[in-house]
Design a protein around this motif. Structure first.
Motif, short mmCIF file in Angstrom:
data_model
loop_
_atom_site.label_atom_id
_atom_site.label_comp_id
_atom_site.label_asym_id
_atom_site.label_seq_id
_atom_site.Cartn_x
_atom_site.Cartn_y
_atom_site.Cartn_z
N PRO A 56 -12.73 10.41 0.85
CA PRO A 56 -11.32 10.82 0.73
C PRO A 56 -11.04 12.20 1.28
O PRO A 56 -9.91 12.48 1.70
N GLU A 57 -12.04 13.07 1.27
CA GLU A 57 -11.82 14.43 1.74
C GLU A 57 -11.57 14.48 3.25
O GLU A 57 -11.07 15.48 3.76
N TYR A 59 -9.44 12.61 4.72
CA TYR A 59 -8.01 12.37 4.90
C TYR A 59 -7.15 13.39 4.15
O TYR A 59 -5.96 13.51 4.42
N LEU A 60 -7.75 14.08 3.21
CA LEU A 60 -7.02 15.06 2.42
C LEU A 60 -7.41 16.47 2.86
O LEU A 60 -8.46 16.68 3.48
N LYS A 61 -6.59 17.43 2.52
CA LYS A 61 -6.84 18.81 2.89
C LYS A 61 -7.51 19.60 1.77
O LYS A 61 -7.61 20.81 1.85
#
Length: 242
Positions: A56-57, A59-61
């Protein structure tokens, strides 16, 4: 004089408030720290092997703590599910045969597997009871965790005199992570009503945190039977008067 007494009373109240706050905050802070450290430890082991498309990291900031721990739990659960069917058991058996052919690895694998099977087996009775034994000499008592009955060669050697032996674990204070495995006669073992969790608390606190004892019906009947006849008559009269 009154001012000095007021200052002493104020200092006492401040000290008591500080100690109360410390008792409340310290366990919470330690628990949060240990939990956070364990989560980061699990993430450090799992995330490096996780593809970017499943991370997930990617796609996430911002970082998502606990992702590695969650994936590890899901993976272990999946392995357990596969290991319970025919195909999974065949794969596990094939893998174990390979490990058993390696001279040094097979010793480590067999020992580790036996420990985990003994500790985590649902039907096992390991460390479900707490007791006391006379140690290191007669008249002094040490807290032990009851493991299991003596088996195999040890049982054949020690039970030769007709006395049944029990395996117990004697843990040190205040860190009960290492200790002594001891075989004692069952007649020398005094079982307690406290749970193993309460026994661990008693050890870690060096006797400061003592679990509350609620005598069972058998103990109450025994204590009543040991009362003198006069005390029994007085108790009967008192109950009738009520």
């Amino acid at each position: 004089m009154t001012d000095s007494i007021d200052r002493i009373s104020l200092a006492t109240r401040l000290r008591n408030n500080f100690l109360t706050g410390l008792i409340i905050c310290a366990p919470m802070a330690i628990t949060i720290y240990l939990t956070w450290t364990f989560i980061h430890w699990a993430d450090s082991w799992v995330k490096p092997y996780l593809p970017d498309r499943y991370n997930p990291e990617a796609y996430l900031k911002f970082a998502v703590p606990g992702t590695g721990l969650l994936i590890a739990i899901l993976f272990i659960t999946l392995v357990g599910f596969l290991g319970r069917n025919l195909i999974g058991r065949s794969i596990v058996s094939y893998s174990e045969n390979i490990l058993n052919r390696m001279p040094l690895v097979r010793t480590v694998y067999k020992s580790t597997k036996q420990i985990f099977e003994t500790v985590l087996k649902e039907q096992g009775n390991s460390f479900k009871k707490v007791g006391l034994i006379e140690f290191p000499r007669a008249g002094t008592w040490a807290l032990v965790f009851v493991s299991t009955d003596a088996k195999g060669e040890i049982a054949a050697k020690l039970n030769a005199n007709g006395e049944e032996m029990v395996a117990v674990f004697l843990a040190p204070t205040p860190v009960p992570t290492a200790g002594f495995l001891m075989f004692v006669p069952r007649s020398k073992l005094m079982l307690l009503d406290m749970t193993p969790e309460e026994g661990v608390k008693l050890l870690i606190s060096a006797g400061l945190v003592t679990p509350e004892h609620k005598p069972n019906l058998a103990d109450a009947m025994t204590a009543f039977a040991d009362l003198p006849a006069e005390d029994e008559a007085v108790s009967v009269k008192t109950s009738k008067a009520r």
